[in-house]
Design an enzyme around this catalytic site. Structure first.
Site, PDB file in Angstrom:
ATOM      1  N   TYR A 166      71.764  20.886 -32.155  1.00 38.35           N
ATOM      2  CA  TYR A 166      70.928  21.838 -32.990  1.00 38.35           C
ATOM      3  C   TYR A 166      71.816  22.048 -34.215  1.00 38.35           C
ATOM      4  CZ  TYR A 166      67.919  22.946 -29.353  1.00 38.35           C
ATOM      5  OH  TYR A 166      66.849  23.057 -28.397  1.00 38.35           O
ATOM      6  N   LYS A 214      65.413  22.371 -20.475  1.00 41.43           N
ATOM      7  CA  LYS A 214      66.417  23.129 -20.884  1.00 41.43           C
ATOM      8  C   LYS A 214      67.044  24.076 -19.521  1.00 41.43           C
ATOM      9  CE  LYS A 214      64.986  23.847 -25.481  1.00 41.43           C
ATOM     10  NZ  LYS A 214      64.430  25.095 -26.490  1.00 41.43           N
ATOM     11  N   HIS A 255      62.631  20.997 -24.777  1.00 40.01           N
ATOM     12  CA  HIS A 255      62.807  20.437 -26.268  1.00 40.01           C
ATOM     13  C   HIS A 255      62.200  19.265 -26.130  1.00 40.01           C
ATOM     14  CE1 HIS A 255      64.673  18.995 -29.934  1.00 40.01           C
ATOM     15  NE2 HIS A 255      64.793  17.808 -29.140  1.00 40.01           N
ATOM     16  N   GLU A 258      68.304  11.768 -32.020  1.00 36.69           N
ATOM     17  CA  GLU A 258      68.618  12.422 -30.747  1.00 36.69           C
ATOM     18  C   GLU A 258      68.888  11.646 -29.750  1.00 36.69           C
ATOM     19  OE1 GLU A 258      66.158  16.400 -32.285  1.00 36.69           O
ATOM     20  OE2 GLU A 258      65.395  15.436 -30.515  1.00 36.69           O
ATOM     21  N   ASN A 300      62.425  28.845 -23.609  1.00 36.39           N
ATOM     22  CA  ASN A 300      61.110  28.405 -23.905  1.00 36.39           C
ATOM     23  C   ASN A 300      61.121  26.758 -23.159  1.00 36.39           C
ATOM     24  OD1 ASN A 300      62.681  26.594 -25.533  1.00 36.39           O
ATOM     25  ND2 ASN A 300      61.325  27.259 -27.488  1.00 36.39           N
TER      26      ASN A 300
HETATM   27  P1  IDP Z   1      61.399  23.740 -31.118  1.00 41.06           P
HETATM   28  O1  IDP Z   1      62.230  23.450 -29.748  1.00 41.06           O
HETATM   29  O2  IDP Z   1      59.866  24.130 -30.871  1.00 41.06           O
HETATM   30  O3  IDP Z   1      61.677  22.414 -31.987  1.00 41.06           O
HETATM   31  P2  IDP Z   1      63.073  24.984 -33.303  1.00 41.06           P
HETATM   32  O4  IDP Z   1      62.393  25.867 -34.313  1.00 41.06           O
HETATM   33  O5  IDP Z   1      63.321  23.622 -33.643  1.00 41.06           O
HETATM   34  O6  IDP Z   1      61.857  24.768 -32.012  1.00 41.06           O
HETATM   35  O7  IDP Z   1      64.105  25.731 -32.666  1.00 41.06           O
HETATM   36  C1  IDP Z   1      65.018  25.192 -31.634  1.00 41.06           C
HETATM   37  C2  IDP Z   1      65.175  25.913 -30.458  1.00 41.06           C
HETATM   38  O8  IDP Z   1      65.747  27.221 -30.825  1.00 41.06           O
HETATM   39  C3  IDP Z   1      63.722  26.497 -29.846  1.00 41.06           C
HETATM   40  O9  IDP Z   1      63.130  25.739 -28.729  1.00 41.06           O
HETATM   41  C4  IDP Z   1      64.185  27.958 -29.064  1.00 41.06           C
HETATM   42  O10 IDP Z   1      64.789  27.567 -27.999  1.00 41.06           O
HETATM   43  C5  IDP Z   1      65.230  28.248 -30.113  1.00 41.06           C
HETATM   44  N1  IDP Z   1      64.974  29.380 -31.038  1.00 41.06           N
HETATM   45  C6  IDP Z   1      63.945  29.109 -32.214  1.00 41.06           C
HETATM   46  N2  IDP Z   1      63.632  30.157 -33.058  1.00 41.06           N
HETATM   47  C7  IDP Z   1      64.132  31.367 -32.140  1.00 41.06           C
HETATM   48  C8  IDP Z   1      64.197  32.580 -32.329  1.00 41.06           C
HETATM   49  O11 IDP Z   1      63.723  33.352 -33.244  1.00 41.06           O
HETATM   50  N3  IDP Z   1      64.962  33.483 -31.495  1.00 41.06           N
HETATM   51  C9  IDP Z   1      65.583  32.712 -30.456  1.00 41.06           C
HETATM   52  N4  IDP Z   1      65.705  31.504 -30.439  1.00 41.06           N
HETATM   53  C10 IDP Z   1      64.962  30.822 -31.039  1.00 41.06           C
HETATM   54 MG    MG Z   2      62.963  21.697 -33.028  1.00 45.71          MG
END
Ligand code: IDP
Ligand code: MG
Length: 160
Positions: A60, A20, A126, A137, A123
């Protein structure tokens, strides 16, 4: 010693991975790729690009109803990303383990998010979470021509 080469043409599982914008801005591209590379997985596609808003929305789409959705789109379109396809046995599960939990606070030390990230909204990386999402994807981000099938010299030593 007899060598067996029947494994060579075996098509292994593939997953989609994206570094990212924070990963690029923080100069972590090499380190993050190294984590995957050193585990024995094979990179079969890679590019650097600015994410068009409509592709981010598709990628997303499953989070459309979440309160963080708009912020997430802003984040992912805020700078260039590195997109990749990785191949290997159980690669989807394996890469998710290397990446770590979504919230860096929950991610274990030794995982990418556990070692390099602080907040869930920054984070770094992805990775696809299921075979169906991996397929969708990969098709969203890459054409078939951009994915390269090749043999890597260490495969006899990684797979028995
Ligand atoms: P993942 O990336 O571990 O698969 P997902 O639940 O699919 O996690 O969420 C996609 C992305 O959305 C996360 O990697 C993060 O960047 C963002 N995200 C998820 N939950 C939150 C939140 O509670 N606050 C802000 N961003 C979030
Ligand atoms: Mg995810």
């Amino acid at each position: 010693m007899e060598q067996k080469f029947h494994w060579r043409r075996k098509m292994r599982e593939r997953t989609f991975v994206m570094i990212k914008p924070d990963g690029i801005q923080r100069g972590l591209v090499g380190k993050l790729i190294k984590r995957l590379e050193q585990s024995g997985l094979k990179i079969v596609a890679m590019k650097l690009l600015s994410v068009p808003r409509n592709i981010a929305e598709k990628h997303y789409g499953i989070h459309k109803e979440k309160k963080f959705y708009e912020n997430l789109l802003d984040y992912i379109t805020s700078g260039p990303v590195v997109t990749m396809v990785w191949e290997g046995d159980k690669v989807i599960e394996r890469v998710r383990k290397i990446v770590g939990a979504t919230d860096p606070l929950e991610a274990r030390p030794g995982t990418i998010r556990g070692d390099f990230a602080q907040q869930i909204g920054r984070n770094l990386i992805h990775a696809s979470d299921s075979p169906e999402n991996a397929r969708n994807e990969i098709n969203l981000w890459f054409t078939n021509q951009e994915i390269i099938s090749y043999e890597k010299i260490d495969e006899t030593w990684i797979y028995e």
